[in-house]
Design a protein around this motif. Structure first.
Motif, short mmCIF file in Angstrom:
data_model
loop_
_atom_site.label_atom_id
_atom_site.label_comp_id
_atom_site.label_asym_id
_atom_site.label_seq_id
_atom_site.Cartn_x
_atom_site.Cartn_y
_atom_site.Cartn_z
N SER A 250 0.87 -1.17 0.00
CA SER A 250 0.00 0.00 0.00
C SER A 250 0.90 1.22 0.00
N ARG A 251 0.80 2.04 -1.04
CA ARG A 251 1.71 3.17 -1.21
C ARG A 251 0.91 4.41 -1.56
N LYS A 252 0.52 5.19 -0.56
CA LYS A 252 -0.29 6.39 -0.79
C LYS A 252 0.61 7.53 -1.24
N ARG A 253 0.19 8.22 -2.28
CA ARG A 253 0.98 9.31 -2.85
C ARG A 253 0.08 10.48 -3.23
N PHE A 254 0.70 11.66 -3.28
CA PHE A 254 0.02 12.87 -3.74
C PHE A 254 0.18 12.97 -5.25
N LEU A 255 -0.88 13.39 -5.94
CA LEU A 255 -0.82 13.53 -7.39
C LEU A 255 -1.42 14.88 -7.78
N LEU A 256 -0.65 15.68 -8.49
CA LEU A 256 -1.15 16.91 -9.09
C LEU A 256 -1.16 16.72 -10.59
#
Length: 774
Positions: free
Chosen positions: A202-208
């Motif tokens: 599980s790898r939560k990341r921010f995306l713009l």
């Protein structure tokens, strides 16, 4: 009739590209709209790390560029020194050259995230060094926008850690303003790489995501959601750790023996806190023992205690007629039954030390070093009577009514002592050493050495009331003081007094720490500002206000409830002095271990169950800083070990934990597999198909099984910093599909897939060029 398909190149370019896992994932992307099919093409990538660029070129097949993207000011602030000779700032033209002078459709920026990561203390994140590193994101974006300002890329994608949304809020605001100024609609969201790429982590990341309004009118749909996989699904496709055919990245680290023991006692799915359940007495496990497994497995935790202090055969003694245990290389009495009850006492050359011969036995051989410590040179002599040996009178005491023995020169060698029945007082003889003379008696003769040890030079003095009772004494208020001497002090007499006047007079400092009743009159107001010096205090009964009026600042250190609303946010909101700027947060993620980023010390020595997904793989994953070990159920055949190592001995070993699995660290190659650097089914086809060839070194590098260099720590850092290849494939595929829609003239496509997160849907699905911007 076969349908004619037109292949359209979807070109992507990567800044801060790292080892190229994300770029390789974009290359893997697939999309088709009508007769148009996407052909994903990587134009290149830029990174400051030469080893990362070497990996990038192997993984993508595209040209990489080693280039520092810092401005000069950022370089100085980050490194705290001037740039080296020959260093120059990167310019927009450098990006065009790095992209082969082609225009990309998608630019992917994966700037360093250390300054925003929760693993970095917040105070450090605000330092000059990390602020310079954070600003690198803004500079990368500016260089890219300027490089292709005449023909802008259709999409910008910016990826980072979720905490950037809070720690980097001001920076994101600048990025949004810059992109809008160049004609882009912008949306921010977070996503889980694990569910996008069907990963075992599980790898939560921010995306713009930024869409060029004029070039891309269609919706951008969300990639399909997929369940997380268990780590065992990936690892089961790989050989056991240490298999040389898998390359150097699959070697098992040599850990201290005590670390292996800790891992064995950690419950799968838990971490070091499992060790708190063990009972330790005297530095030893009370309920378990660890012994070598001579049958092949290295050791086993045996829950069958044989006593409160079970320790195997330590200091064990074998009977003379029984067999010994296996003789190991470190056999000693303290680590096994390596002692024997030997019945052959007389045959041992040292068995007669301090020996005693019978009176009727011959003596042992008289040697040059005859003593009772070297042989049986002592005898039980029966001649104790008058006709006994010559020394039977040594230290003998003669009775009062018996004749003395012959008087010799040495009193200690004959019976030259007598039991004298005459009490000193009856014989007119008094022993005066330490004697105490009565107060009414005469003293003995005073000599030059008159001390209590030399005679009766002490006296029983009855005058207790006149001797020393005034030291540190306190006189009553109504008593007279003793004689005032030149050295009057409390330690020399009764020079203190019990003064019953607690106020020391009617006007002496009566306002010190005084508290006035609320309805009482104040004393005179003085210039003092300290309550200890006379500044007055008041017992104020108005805890929440008086007559409905609130007192000033009633919410110091206030805490809001989770479901309550906040007060007005002001410019100097501090929890300690001006309001309720704290919240009772019911989400204790750091205690439940759901998110590695929420607590820097979470999960030490954590062990992941075989069937569960891993947490996000960071660049510094080690067994002692997170859940980077696995409960491996596969059978292994280690080399037998016949004695247990010392606590700090470093070795690779197998300890079967209580759940029957091998608790061991992930290898570097396994971490790369969890990051989807390579496809294990392809990379290890030879495990299932004996006819498949073993990959050589070049093939390993192309597949992502071997990175540049020889350092495990450097490999792990690049692996942890990478965008998972499978996740990048899913993201690249939806971008390619949206581009094909735009190029085919379509502005709408019916799809069962959800539009990519609501804020993103608004930004990417609605024509916003005529709407006012914030």
């Amino acid at each position: 009739m076969a349908q004619i398909v037109e292949r359209r190149r979807v070109k992507h370019f990567h800044l801060a590209c790292g080892s190229g896992s994300g770029a390789a994932g974009f290359n893997d992307g697939q999309a088709r709209v009508g007769k148009l099919e996407a052909q994903m093409v990587c134009l290149g990538g830029i990174d400051v790390d030469p080893a990362a660029i070497a990996d990038f070129e192997y993984l993508t097949g595209a040209k990489g560029t080693v280039r520092d993207l810092f401005s000069r000011d950022q370089y100085i602030r980050f490194w705290d020194r001037e740039p080296p000779e020959g260093w120059t700032e990167a310019l927009p033209v450098d990006l065009r050259i790095a992209a082969g002078n082609e225009r990309p459709n998608i630019i992917f920026i994966s700037a360093p995230c250390k300054g925003f990561s929760g693993l970095l203390p917040e105070q450090a994140s605000k330092s000059v060094k990390y602020q310079a590193l954070n600003e690198l994101t803004l500079r990368c974006l500016f260089l890219a926008l300027e490089a292709w300002a005449d023909d802008p890329p259709e999409f910008f994608v910016f990826e980072n850690v979720p905490r950037i949304a809070t720690r980097g809020r001001s920076l994101l605001d600048e990025i949004n303003k810059m992109l809008r100024a160049y004609g882009y609609a912008v949306a921010e969201t977070t996503h889980d790489c694990g569910v996008l790429g069907n990963l075992a982590q599980s790898r939560k990341r921010f995306l713009l995501v930024a869409r060029h309004i004029a070039k891309v009118p269609p919706f951008l749909y969300e990639p399909p959601q997929q369940p997380l996989r268990g780590v065992g699904e990936i690892l089961d496709l790989m050989p056991l750790p240490g298999d040389e055919r898998a390359g150097p990245m699959h070697r098992m680290p040599a850990l201290q023996w005590q670390t292996w023991v800790r891992l064995a006692f950690v419950e799968a799915g838990s971490d070091w806190r499992s060790l708190n359940k063990l009972e330790v007495e005297g530095g030893k496990l009370r309920d378990y023992g660890i012994v070598p497994d001579l049958g092949g497995g290295l050791a086993v935790q045996d829950p069958r205690p044989t006593g409160a202090d079970w320790n195997g055969d330590v200091l064990g003694v074998r009977s003379w007629n029984t067999t010994t245990g296996t003789v190991a290389g470190r056999s000693s009495p303290t680590n096994g039954a390596f002692s024997v009850a030997d019945p052959r006492v007389d045959g041992h050359d040292k068995s007669v030390q301090l020996g005693i011969r019978h009176w009727d036995q011959p003596s042992a051989v008289i040697k040059g070093d005859v003593s009772v410590g070297t042989g049986p040179y002592a005898v039980p002599d029966p001649r104790i009577g008058e006709n006994g040996p010559r020394f039977n009178n040594v230290f003998r005491i003669v009775a009062w009514d018996q004749a003395a023995q012959a008087v010799t020169a040495g009193g200690g060698n004959s019976a030259a002592m007598v039991a004298d029945p005459r009490h000193p007082s009856k014989a007119g003889y008094e022993h005066t050493k330490y004697q105490v003379t009565d107060y009414a008696d005469a003293t003995r003769t005073v000599i030059s050495a008159s001390t209590t040890g030399d005679g009766a030079f002490a006296v029983a003095d009855p005058r207790r009331e006149h001797w020393g009772n005034g030291q540190s004494g306190v006189c009553s208020w109504d008593q007279h003081a003793p004689t005032v001497t030149s050295q009057r002090a409390p330690g020399q007499g009764t020079f203190s007094v019990a003064d019953p006047r607690p106020t020391h007079g009617p006007a002496a400092h009566t306002n010190k720490h005084a508290v006035i009743a609320y309805d009482g009159a104040s004393k005179a107001v003085t210039g003092s500002d300290r309550v200890g010096s006379g500044a007055l205090s008041v017992a104020d009964p108005r805890p929440v206000g008086l007559n409905g009026r609130e007192i000033a600042r009633p919410d110091h250190y206030g805490v809001q409830t989770w479901e309550g609303t906040s007060g007005a946010v002001i410019g100097n909101g501090h929890p300690w002095d001006n309001g309720r700027w704290s919240v009772a947060d019911p989400r204790p993620d750091c205690l439940q271990g759901r998110d590695r980023d929420t607590h820097a010390n979470q999960g030490h020595y954590g062990v992941v169950p075989w069937a569960e997904a891993s947490k996000a793989v960071p660049g510094a994953a080690k067994n002692n800083n997170g859940s980077w070990s696995v409960a491996d159920p596969r059978k292994v055949e280690p080399t037998p070990l016949f004695a247990l190592p010392d606590a700090k001995d470093r070795l690779v070993c197998v300890i079967r934990a209580l759940d029957g699995t091998w608790h061991r660290p992930f290898t570097t190659l396994e971490l790369a597999g969890l990051q989807s650097f390579f496809n294990p089914e392809v990379a290890f086809a030879w495990l299932r198909d004996p006819s498949a060839p073993l990959p050589d070194k070049a093939t390993m590098r192309r597949l992502g099984m071997l990175l540049d260099g020889k350092s495990d720590s450097a490999w792990r850092e690049r692996i942890g910093n990478a965008v998972p290849r499978a996740s990048a494939k899913a993201i690249g595929s939806v971008f390619a599909q949206t581009l094909l829609l735009a190029w085919s003239g379509e502005s709408f496509m019916l799809s069962a897939a959800p539009i990519w997160v609501q804020p993103l849907a608004i930004a990417l699905a609605v024509q916003t060029e005529n709407q006012p911007h914030e």
